[in-house]
Design an enzyme around this catalytic site. Sequence first.
Site, short mmCIF file in Angstrom:
data_model
loop_
_atom_site.label_atom_id
_atom_site.label_comp_id
_atom_site.label_asym_id
_atom_site.label_seq_id
_atom_site.Cartn_x
_atom_site.Cartn_y
_atom_site.Cartn_z
CG HIS A 223 24.06 104.64 70.15
ND1 HIS A 223 22.76 105.08 70.10
CD2 HIS A 223 24.44 104.50 68.84
CE1 HIS A 223 22.39 105.20 68.82
NE2 HIS A 223 23.39 104.85 68.05
CG HIS A 262 17.97 111.48 74.05
ND1 HIS A 262 18.21 112.27 72.95
CD2 HIS A 262 17.81 110.23 73.59
CE1 HIS A 262 18.18 111.51 71.87
NE2 HIS A 262 17.94 110.27 72.22
CG ASP A 319 18.11 102.56 75.05
OD1 ASP A 319 17.81 101.76 74.17
OD2 ASP A 319 18.88 103.52 74.87
N1 COA Z 1 22.30 109.63 85.05
C1 COA Z 1 22.95 110.51 85.86
N2 COA Z 1 23.49 111.64 85.42
C2 COA Z 1 23.36 111.91 84.13
C3 COA Z 1 22.71 111.06 83.23
C4 COA Z 1 22.15 109.89 83.74
N3 COA Z 1 21.54 109.02 82.96
N4 COA Z 1 22.73 111.59 81.99
C5 COA Z 1 23.39 112.73 82.09
N5 COA Z 1 23.78 112.95 83.38
C6 COA Z 1 24.51 114.08 83.90
C7 COA Z 1 25.96 114.04 83.47
O1 COA Z 1 26.77 113.34 84.36
C8 COA Z 1 26.29 115.51 83.40
O2 COA Z 1 26.53 115.97 84.68
P1 COA Z 1 27.64 117.15 84.92
O3 COA Z 1 27.11 118.34 84.16
O4 COA Z 1 27.64 117.33 86.40
O5 COA Z 1 28.91 116.62 84.36
C9 COA Z 1 24.98 116.15 82.94
O6 COA Z 1 23.96 115.24 83.31
C10 COA Z 1 24.94 116.32 81.45
O7 COA Z 1 25.32 115.08 80.91
P2 COA Z 1 25.85 114.85 79.45
O8 COA Z 1 26.47 113.48 79.37
O9 COA Z 1 26.63 116.01 79.00
O10 COA Z 1 24.49 114.87 78.70
P3 COA Z 1 24.33 114.49 77.26
O11 COA Z 1 23.05 115.10 76.90
O12 COA Z 1 25.49 114.79 76.46
O13 COA Z 1 24.28 112.88 77.38
C11 COA Z 1 23.61 110.69 77.31
C12 COA Z 1 23.31 112.11 76.90
C13 COA Z 1 22.58 109.81 76.66
C14 COA Z 1 25.02 110.28 76.85
C15 COA Z 1 23.53 110.58 78.85
O14 COA Z 1 22.32 111.11 79.30
C16 COA Z 1 23.71 109.15 79.34
O15 COA Z 1 24.82 108.66 79.42
N6 COA Z 1 22.57 108.47 79.70
C17 COA Z 1 22.64 107.09 80.16
C18 COA Z 1 22.86 106.14 79.02
C19 COA Z 1 21.64 105.99 78.16
O16 COA Z 1 20.53 105.77 78.64
N7 COA Z 1 21.86 106.06 76.85
C20 COA Z 1 20.81 105.89 75.88
C21 COA Z 1 20.53 107.15 75.16
S1 COA Z 1 19.15 106.97 74.09
#
Ligand code: COA
Length: 391
Positions: A223, A262, A319
Site C-alpha cells: 500500500h 494496482h 507511488d
Molecule cells: N510486479 C510484478 N508482478 C506483478 C506486480 C508487480 N508490481 N503486480 C502484480 N503482479 C503480478 C502478480 O504476481 C500476479 O501474478 P500471477 O497471476 O502469476 O500470480 C499478477 O500480476 C496479479 O497480481 P495481483 O497481486 O493479484 O494483482 P492485484 O491487482 O491484486 O495487486 C498490487 C495489486 C498493488 C498489490 C500489486 O500490483 C503489487 O504488489 N504492486 C507492487 C506494490 C505497489 O506498487 N503497491 C502500490 C499500489 S498503489
Amino acid sequence: MEKDSIINTGLRGITVASTKISDVQGKAGKLIYRGYLIQELAQKSSFEEIVYLLLYEHLPSADQLEGLKRELKKARSLPQDVIRALQTCPADAQPMDVLQAAVALMAPHDPDLEDESREATMKMGIRLIARMASLVAAWDRIRNGLEVIAPDQDLDHAANFLYMLSGKHPDRETARFFDTALVLHAEHSFNASTFSARQVASTRAHIYSAIVAALGSLSGPLHGGANVRVMQMLKKIGDPENVSAYVEGILDRGEKIMGLGHAVYKTDDPRALILAPMAKRMGEKAGQTKWYEMARLLEKTGKQAFKQRKGTEIFVNVDFYSAVLYNAMAIPVDLFTPLFALSRIAGWTAHVLEERFAEAAPKPMLYRPESEYIGHYCGPEECSFVPLEQR
Ligand code: COA
C-alpha cells in the site's frame, strides 16, 4: 461450518458500503473527488480546497476557504507532551511507527475527544490534518538532533510543511508541486487504509483510533509503503544499464516491481501521469535527472517484460513517480510514506465522518464479515481438553 459461504479473499469486487466521497474507475483510469476529475483538481485547486471539498461536500467560497485555512493554521502546533514523547524514540525508529504512536498520544490532548457529535469529529479531523504534517516534520528534526521548527503562519499547508521540515522557505514552484502531490494523494475510495479507518469508525471508536489503524495499514509495502520501496529499488539498480537484468531477475523470482500494478486501475494511474512531468522538472531543477530517466526506463522495460511473460498488461501507479518527485525535493526516502499519510488524512477524515454520520440509505453499520472455519488439529469433531500436566 454452519452455513454455506463464498470466500472472497481480499474482498475484491465486493461492495461493502456506499460513498459520496470519491470514485475510482479502474478501466477508464478516472479518479473523481466529489464529482470533480483529479486532473482538473490537480491543475486548479490547492490542498486546503481539497480538504474543504472532501469534508464539506462542495468546493468552498473564498471566505469559506479562508476560514478553513485559519482553523488549520491555529491547529498546527503540537502539544509539548507529544514533542517530549517523540524525543524519547530511538532515532532509527520507522517514521510510520512514530507517526502512529504520536497520533495515539495526541488523543488525550484533544478537548473534543469525549464529544461524539459530528461537529466535534469534524473539529478533531481538522486538527489531525493540520498536525499530521507538523508531526512528520518534527520527527525528522528530532531524529537528526535538530530543533523543532515553529510553523510559519504566512505559509499555506504544503509550503509550511516543507519549511518545518528543512528550515528553509521553498521556492514557489517546489511548494506548488508539493501542494499538487498532496491534492493527488488526498483520497482514493475504499483502499486498505481507508477501509481500516472506516472499519474502526464503525465500532464508534473516536477518530484518533480510526486514524491510528489507517496509518498501520498504509505503512505496508503493498500500500503506501510502496513509494519508499520504489526509491530503494531505483537506488539498488543504480544505473540505467542494470535495469533490464533487474527486471528479469525480479520476475524470475516471482517478486513485484514496486510502483507497478494496482488493485483497481487497469490502465495507467491518472495520478502517475500528473506526477511524472513534475518529477522530471524537479529532477532538472535539482540538477539530478538520473532518477527520473531510470524510472522511465524501468517503467517501459517492466511493462514490456511483464506482458511477454504473463500475456497481460501492467500499469504504473501513484507511488512510482511520487517517489522520484520527493527524492528530487531532497526529502529523506523513509519519509515518503508519512508524506502519503499527511495528505490522505483528509480522505480518512471524510470517510470517518461518512461512516459515523451518513444519513443516506443504506446507512453504514458495524462491519462484521463471516469467515469459513476450516478445521482444527484434533480431527473432525470438537477437541476434548487435556489438562496441562497430561499433555
Ligand atoms: N510486479 C510484478 N508482478 C506483478 C506486480 C508487480 N508490481 N503486480 C502484480 N503482479 C503480478 C502478480 O504476481 C500476479 O501474478 P500471477 O497471476 O502469476 O500470480 C499478477 O500480476 C496479479 O497480481 P495481483 O497481486 O493479484 O494483482 P492485484 O491487482 O491484486 O495487486 C498490487 C495489486 C498493488 C498489490 C500489486 O500490483 C503489487 O504488489 N504492486 C507492487 C506494490 C505497489 O506498487 N503497491 C502500490 C499500489 S498503489
